[in-house]
Design a protein around this motif. Structure first.
Motif, PDB file in Angstrom:
ATOM      1  N   GLY A 159       0.778  -1.233   0.000  1.00 10.21           N
ATOM      2  CA  GLY A 159       0.000   0.000   0.000  1.00 10.21           C
ATOM      3  C   GLY A 159       0.811   1.286   0.000  1.00 10.21           C
ATOM      4  O   GLY A 159       0.236   2.367   0.033  1.00 10.21           O
ATOM      5  N   SER A 160       2.123   1.200  -0.023  1.00 10.24           N
ATOM      6  CA  SER A 160       2.951   2.412  -0.042  1.00 10.24           C
ATOM      7  C   SER A 160       2.681   3.212  -1.321  1.00 10.24           C
ATOM      8  O   SER A 160       2.753   2.665  -2.417  1.00 10.24           O
ATOM      9  CB  SER A 160       4.441   2.064   0.019  1.00 10.24           C
ATOM     10  OG  SER A 160       4.769   1.470   1.252  1.00 10.24           O
ATOM     11  N   LYS A 161       2.378   4.492  -1.154  1.00  8.98           N
ATOM     12  CA  LYS A 161       2.151   5.367  -2.314  1.00  8.98           C
ATOM     13  C   LYS A 161       3.472   5.875  -2.880  1.00  8.98           C
ATOM     14  O   LYS A 161       3.563   6.279  -4.026  1.00  8.98           O
ATOM     15  CB  LYS A 161       1.280   6.571  -1.929  1.00  8.98           C
ATOM     16  CG  LYS A 161      -0.096   6.176  -1.416  1.00  8.98           C
ATOM     17  CD  LYS A 161      -0.973   5.672  -2.547  1.00  8.98           C
ATOM     18  CE  LYS A 161      -2.358   5.332  -2.060  1.00  8.98           C
ATOM     19  NZ  LYS A 161      -2.692   3.926  -2.181  1.00  8.98           N
ATOM     20  N   MET A 162       4.505   5.862  -2.042  1.00 12.69           N
ATOM     21  CA  MET A 162       5.845   6.251  -2.461  1.00 12.69           C
ATOM     22  C   MET A 162       6.824   5.400  -1.663  1.00 12.69           C
ATOM     23  O   MET A 162       6.564   5.064  -0.509  1.00 12.69           O
ATOM     24  CB  MET A 162       6.099   7.741  -2.198  1.00 12.69           C
ATOM     25  CG  MET A 162       7.383   8.241  -2.827  1.00 12.69           C
ATOM     26  SD  MET A 162       7.641  10.009  -2.584  1.00 12.69           S
ATOM     27  CE  MET A 162       6.323  10.678  -3.582  1.00 12.69           C
ATOM     28  N   VAL A 163       7.921   5.018  -2.289  1.00 16.10           N
ATOM     29  CA  VAL A 163       8.942   4.221  -1.612  1.00 16.10           C
ATOM     30  C   VAL A 163      10.302   4.862  -1.826  1.00 16.10           C
ATOM     31  O   VAL A 163      10.500   5.625  -2.772  1.00 16.10           O
ATOM     32  CB  VAL A 163       8.966   2.760  -2.126  1.00 16.10           C
ATOM     33  CG1 VAL A 163       7.660   2.052  -1.821  1.00 16.10           C
ATOM     34  CG2 VAL A 163       9.277   2.699  -3.609  1.00 16.10           C
TER      35      VAL A 163
END
Length: 108
Positions: A47-51
């Motif tokens: 679910g990370s929108k940015m990594v």
């Protein structure tokens, strides 16, 4: 500044993927260009929108640690029981883009 495009080439650099939930995992790169990167990871992006991605890059004896903020584009569980994750760059330094471009141009 306009980002120069490079070919999309095979790559075997290793590194670490940092998720927004605090989880970190070892990854290895499968393909790279100055626009995006594909990595294989033991788990998905959860679910990370940015990594954040840190790569140990090497090209012609030069070693660099590339630090990139990425937007996930695809997360697929593959036949090797790993997650194949395609990322586009959100924030990357000119120095890191140039390193990738040199590598990609040399391997295309």
């Amino acid at each position: 500044m306009s980002i120069s495009h490079s070919p999309y080439v095979r790559c075997f650099w290793t590194g670490t993927l940092y998720l927004t939930n605090g989880k970190t995992m070892p990854i290895h790169c499968t393909h790279i260009s100055t626009q995006m990167i594909e990595v294989e990871a033991p788990e998905g992006i959860q679910g990370s929108k940015m990594v954040k991605l840190e790569l140990k890059a090497i090209h012609e004896g030069k070693i660099a640690t590339l630090k990139v903020l990425c937007d996930p584009q695809l997360d697929v569980f593959n036949e090797h029981n790993k997650h194949y994750i395609k990322l586009s760059y959100h924030t990357i330094s000119d120095k890191d883009v140039n390193f990738i471009k040199e590598f990609a141009d040399a391997h295309s």
